[in-house]
Design a protein around this motif. Sequence first.
Motif, PDB file in Angstrom:
ATOM      1  N   MET A   1      60.927  79.727  35.988  1.00 42.14           N
ATOM      2  CA  MET A   1      59.549  80.259  35.945  1.00 42.14           C
ATOM      3  C   MET A   1      59.538  81.285  34.840  1.00 42.14           C
ATOM      4  O   MET A   1      58.381  81.412  34.212  1.00 42.14           O
ATOM      5  CB  MET A   1      59.028  80.479  37.174  1.00 42.14           C
ATOM      6  CG  MET A   1      57.571  81.162  37.049  1.00 42.14           C
ATOM      7  SD  MET A   1      56.773  81.223  38.845  1.00 42.14           S
ATOM      8  CE  MET A   1      57.425  82.737  39.458  1.00 42.14           C
ATOM      9  N   PHE A   2      60.305  82.246  34.938  1.00 43.21           N
ATOM     10  CA  PHE A   2      60.178  83.504  34.359  1.00 43.21           C
ATOM     11  C   PHE A   2      60.619  83.217  32.542  1.00 43.21           C
ATOM     12  O   PHE A   2      59.934  83.863  31.860  1.00 43.21           O
ATOM     13  CB  PHE A   2      61.122  84.580  34.712  1.00 43.21           C
ATOM     14  CG  PHE A   2      60.441  85.122  36.135  1.00 43.21           C
ATOM     15  CD1 PHE A   2      59.261  85.998  36.038  1.00 43.21           C
ATOM     16  CD2 PHE A   2      61.186  84.695  37.040  1.00 43.21           C
ATOM     17  CE1 PHE A   2      58.652  86.191  37.280  1.00 43.21           C
ATOM     18  CE2 PHE A   2      60.650  85.293  38.392  1.00 43.21           C
ATOM     19  CZ  PHE A   2      59.302  85.969  38.321  1.00 43.21           C
TER      20      PHE A   2
ATOM     21  N   SER B   1      65.377  86.109  39.381  1.00 40.51           N
ATOM     22  CA  SER B   1      64.574  85.522  40.119  1.00 40.51           C
ATOM     23  C   SER B   1      64.990  85.425  41.703  1.00 40.51           C
ATOM     24  O   SER B   1      64.214  85.767  42.498  1.00 40.51           O
ATOM     25  CB  SER B   1      64.631  83.813  39.843  1.00 40.51           C
ATOM     26  OG  SER B   1      63.461  83.186  40.345  1.00 40.51           O
TER      27      SER B   1
ATOM     28  N   SER C   1      64.498  89.165  42.875  1.00 37.99           N
ATOM     29  CA  SER C   1      62.779  89.096  43.146  1.00 37.99           C
ATOM     30  C   SER C   1      62.607  88.481  44.419  1.00 37.99           C
ATOM     31  O   SER C   1      61.990  89.014  45.242  1.00 37.99           O
ATOM     32  CB  SER C   1      62.015  88.613  42.077  1.00 37.99           C
ATOM     33  OG  SER C   1      62.377  89.471  40.738  1.00 37.99           O
ATOM     34  N   TYR C   2      63.072  87.128  44.661  1.00 32.65           N
ATOM     35  CA  TYR C   2      62.568  86.305  45.901  1.00 32.65           C
ATOM     36  C   TYR C   2      63.185  87.009  47.148  1.00 32.65           C
ATOM     37  O   TYR C   2      62.426  86.888  47.959  1.00 32.65           O
ATOM     38  CB  TYR C   2      63.450  84.760  45.411  1.00 32.65           C
ATOM     39  CG  TYR C   2      63.105  83.886  46.627  1.00 32.65           C
ATOM     40  CD1 TYR C   2      61.741  83.073  46.360  1.00 32.65           C
ATOM     41  CD2 TYR C   2      63.653  83.588  47.791  1.00 32.65           C
ATOM     42  CE1 TYR C   2      61.367  82.363  47.670  1.00 32.65           C
ATOM     43  CE2 TYR C   2      63.416  82.616  48.772  1.00 32.65           C
ATOM     44  CZ  TYR C   2      62.200  81.983  48.470  1.00 32.65           C
ATOM     45  OH  TYR C   2      61.682  81.130  49.496  1.00 32.65           O
TER      46      TYR C   2
ATOM     47  N   SER D   1      63.550  89.997  47.657  1.00 32.55           N
ATOM     48  CA  SER D   1      62.762  91.505  47.523  1.00 32.55           C
ATOM     49  C   SER D   1      64.008  92.470  47.546  1.00 32.55           C
ATOM     50  O   SER D   1      63.856  93.561  48.135  1.00 32.55           O
ATOM     51  CB  SER D   1      62.133  91.415  48.784  1.00 32.55           C
ATOM     52  OG  SER D   1      61.101  90.697  48.748  1.00 32.55           O
TER      53      SER D   1
ATOM     54  N   LEU E   1      53.674  88.283  38.338  1.00 29.69           N
ATOM     55  CA  LEU E   1      54.525  87.001  38.860  1.00 29.69           C
ATOM     56  C   LEU E   1      55.605  87.393  39.552  1.00 29.69           C
ATOM     57  O   LEU E   1      56.029  86.854  40.778  1.00 29.69           O
ATOM     58  CB  LEU E   1      55.051  86.260  37.482  1.00 29.69           C
ATOM     59  CG  LEU E   1      53.927  85.394  36.707  1.00 29.69           C
ATOM     60  CD1 LEU E   1      54.478  84.591  35.833  1.00 29.69           C
ATOM     61  CD2 LEU E   1      53.265  84.418  37.852  1.00 29.69           C
ATOM     62  N   THR E   2      56.231  88.384  39.208  1.00 30.39           N
ATOM     63  CA  THR E   2      57.305  89.152  40.044  1.00 30.39           C
ATOM     64  C   THR E   2      56.940  89.418  41.473  1.00 30.39           C
ATOM     65  O   THR E   2      57.650  89.106  42.302  1.00 30.39           O
ATOM     66  CB  THR E   2      58.031  90.040  39.233  1.00 30.39           C
ATOM     67  OG1 THR E   2      58.555  89.861  38.003  1.00 30.39           O
ATOM     68  CG2 THR E   2      59.427  90.758  40.230  1.00 30.39           C
TER      69      THR E   2
ATOM     70  N   GLU F   1      56.365  86.274  43.426  1.00 29.03           N
ATOM     71  CA  GLU F   1      57.474  85.685  43.952  1.00 29.03           C
ATOM     72  C   GLU F   1      58.104  86.558  45.215  1.00 29.03           C
ATOM     73  O   GLU F   1      58.549  85.841  45.927  1.00 29.03           O
ATOM     74  CB  GLU F   1      58.661  85.378  42.563  1.00 29.03           C
ATOM     75  CG  GLU F   1      59.857  84.862  42.920  1.00 29.03           C
ATOM     76  CD  GLU F   1      60.869  84.816  42.076  1.00 29.03           C
ATOM     77  OE1 GLU F   1      61.512  83.965  42.573  1.00 29.03           O
ATOM     78  OE2 GLU F   1      60.434  84.986  40.818  1.00 29.03           O
TER      79      GLU F   1
ATOM     80  N   THR G   1      56.097  85.742  48.023  1.00 29.77           N
ATOM     81  CA  THR G   1      56.405  84.323  48.576  1.00 29.77           C
ATOM     82  C   THR G   1      57.789  84.284  49.126  1.00 29.77           C
ATOM     83  O   THR G   1      57.878  83.662  50.209  1.00 29.77           O
ATOM     84  CB  THR G   1      56.301  83.358  47.391  1.00 29.77           C
ATOM     85  OG1 THR G   1      55.130  83.436  46.675  1.00 29.77           O
ATOM     86  CG2 THR G   1      56.698  81.907  47.933  1.00 29.77           C
ATOM     87  N   GLY G   2      58.932  84.754  48.651  1.00 29.00           N
ATOM     88  CA  GLY G   2      60.084  84.992  49.105  1.00 29.00           C
ATOM     89  C   GLY G   2      60.032  85.620  50.714  1.00 29.00           C
ATOM     90  O   GLY G   2      60.875  84.962  51.604  1.00 29.00           O
TER      91      GLY G   2
END
Length: 90
Positions: free
Chosen positions: A1-2, A29, A32-33, A35, A50-51, A54, A57-58
């Motif tokens: 995605m990134f 990713s 980031s997912y 955290s 977006l980060t 993500e 979401t994670g």
Amino acid sequence: MFGIGHQLLNIGGFSGDGVDTVLDYFYFSVVSYTSLGLGDIFPTDHLRFLTGVEALTGLLLIAWSGAYLFAMMNRLWDWPPCAEPDDPEK
């Protein structure tokens, strides 16, 4: 995605350590997912949003997975009682 956002859509870039391969994007990713946010690679411009999405979401999916696992274990396993109730006749 990134990688798509960075190379194709030009909505931001990366600073810090160089991002040259697909594994670098995957590493960023995963960080980031979960955290974790190490900070050796960080986004610029609109990729920061977006980060954040993500990471949120994670956090939600990891928490949901833990809650679901607990509910299934609680439902399917026969848990023995920790202590027997006192017998009033004794």
